[in-house]
Design an enzyme around this catalytic site. Structure first.
Site, short mmCIF file in Angstrom:
data_model
loop_
_atom_site.label_atom_id
_atom_site.label_comp_id
_atom_site.label_asym_id
_atom_site.label_seq_id
_atom_site.Cartn_x
_atom_site.Cartn_y
_atom_site.Cartn_z
N ARG A 1 -2.41 -10.98 -1.39
CA ARG A 1 -1.15 -11.22 -2.12
C ARG A 1 -0.16 -11.87 -1.18
O ARG A 1 0.64 -11.19 -0.55
CB ARG A 1 -0.58 -9.89 -2.59
CG ARG A 1 -1.46 -9.23 -3.65
CD ARG A 1 -0.70 -8.10 -4.28
NE ARG A 1 -1.60 -7.27 -5.07
CZ ARG A 1 -1.43 -5.97 -5.29
NH1 ARG A 1 -0.36 -5.36 -4.77
NH2 ARG A 1 -2.27 -5.29 -6.01
N ASP B 1 3.09 -13.79 0.26
CA ASP B 1 4.53 -13.70 -0.05
C ASP B 1 5.11 -15.05 -0.46
O ASP B 1 4.47 -16.09 -0.29
CB ASP B 1 5.27 -13.26 1.22
CG ASP B 1 5.46 -11.76 1.29
OD1 ASP B 1 5.14 -11.07 0.31
OD2 ASP B 1 5.93 -11.29 2.35
N ARG C 1 3.46 -11.79 10.06
CA ARG C 1 4.75 -12.37 10.43
C ARG C 1 5.50 -11.46 11.41
O ARG C 1 6.26 -11.95 12.27
CB ARG C 1 5.59 -12.59 9.17
CG ARG C 1 5.05 -13.74 8.32
CD ARG C 1 5.66 -13.76 6.93
NE ARG C 1 7.10 -13.74 6.98
CZ ARG C 1 7.89 -13.45 5.93
NH1 ARG C 1 7.34 -13.15 4.76
NH2 ARG C 1 9.18 -13.45 6.06
#
Lengths: 247, 247
Positions: free
Chosen positions: B50, B52, B198
């Site tokens: 999934r 972002d 990230r």
């Protein structure tokens, strides 16, 4: 009045080419507006290569004459700040030597043409590559490309609207190779005719898919006839990657 | 009801992530609309990762259950035709084996993070790289990254909104290297926590600019505290590059 030599990168998609034209977005217009925003000066820039609509650059060179002495890195950073959000950046700025001219002092231009050679269209590279579905034989393209190297009459590979006085040019480098799903073409010359790189690329793609042989390409060159050219490759795959100066 | 496994590439910029959310553009929504356009069927797709808002993929895997048997290349080509002009393409389609699930059968995910490490902002790669002006020491980042490899509690590198039951993950690969103006980071794991890549990238950038040492990174990991994380790197540099299945 110091002259600044600027090394420029841009995404050609939003622009009707390098050159300013009334009412149309251009790379030149955007940079000239940034200069005005930075120091209030209205000027015309001069560029080494007049790239067409949709053509990109990673190594365009332009010059501007500023009224005031600025540190080159101040010019670079200020122009970049004023260029936001345009996809144009000044990679480097230098004070140019006396008499130096971005266009007339250039002794070589280098272009890369990028082909995405796979069944599926590009998603991440939309507008930045030419999508060719049929498998290309990059080795055959590279071999055929050598026919173009040297001093020739390039009338076949010249746009009918080209304003150069002579169709004679010396092509120094023509190289084709594969990198994964991409086929890359590199061309170097003192200067190019209008649409010469895209015309040569389109004709080499005919060799790549097997419709033309190396001899067909040679015959097209020797025809000195625009009608002998293959389909012209689209602008989106073309990048001006560097300009050479005698210095 | 045959299940199709689709390999997907997309530019994440126009989307509020992979997952469909009411009223917001999503990769899932665009593909589901293309399925409806192709065969009239309304369905929900399932994706391996999934991603972002703004995160890209060159190797996302999804599955769809179609009512009719189609040749896989018909599914691929028809979806690509219906996806125009979205920057999403189906690279490959295959009929999935019985019981196979894009998300639950996945045994590994791989991400690449791209940093443009130069003074000038990106022009051609706007929205596709993280721009870091200060010079990064890629070798130091690579050395420090090895601290993260292995089975750890990754609470520090996990978004506060992460819904995974456990913060324990096994990081199989963490690699950092320079390619010209770019610094690339690669991470592989069975699965990742929300914003883990990230978060790790942002902390490794602290090492790259010299603000953190390898020991600081280890201390941050061992703190098991979100507040110990460095600044989270922006989504625009992140690419889901591949999903591994036991098969």
């Amino acid at each position: 009045m110091p002259r600044y030599r600027l090394l420029i990168e841009y995404d050609g998609r939003p622009y009707h080419g390098l050159q300013a034209q009334d009412g149309l977005a251009s790379v030149q217009g955007a940079i000239e507006r940034a200069v005005k925003g930075f120091c209030g000066q209205e000027l015309r820039l001069h560029a080494a290569g007049r790239t067409d609509t949709g053509v990109h650059a990673t190594g365009q060179v332009v010059h501007i004459d500023l009224e005031k002495d600025w540190k080159p890195e101040v010019v670079r950073n200020a122009l970049n700040a004023h260029l936001v959000p345009e996809p144009i950046v000044v990679l480097d700025a230098q004070v140019a030597p006396e008499g130096w001219h971005a266009r007339f002092s250039a002794t070589g231009r280098r272009y890369i043409y990028r082909i995405m050679n796979r069944t599926a269209p590009p998603a991440l590279d939309q507008g930045r590559v030419w999508h060719v579905k049929k498998p290309l034989d990059a080795a055959a393209m590279n071999e055929a490309a050598q026919v173009l190297v040297g001093h020739h009459d390039f009338t076949t590979f010249r746009d009918l609207g080209c304003q150069a006085k002579s169709p004679m040019k010396t092509l120094d480098v023509a190289r084709v190779w594969r990198e994964g799903e991409q086929v890359l073409l590199e061309f170097a010359s003192r200067s190019f005719l209008h649409r010469q790189v895209r015309s040569m690329t389109g004709s080499l793609a005919e060799v790549g898919v097997g419709r033309w042989t190396r001899d067909d390409l040679r015959a097209a060159l020797e025809a000195r006839d625009r009608k002998a050219c293959g389909p012209v490759a689209p602008s989106c795959g073309l990048y001006l990657t560097g300009v050479v100066y005698g210095d």
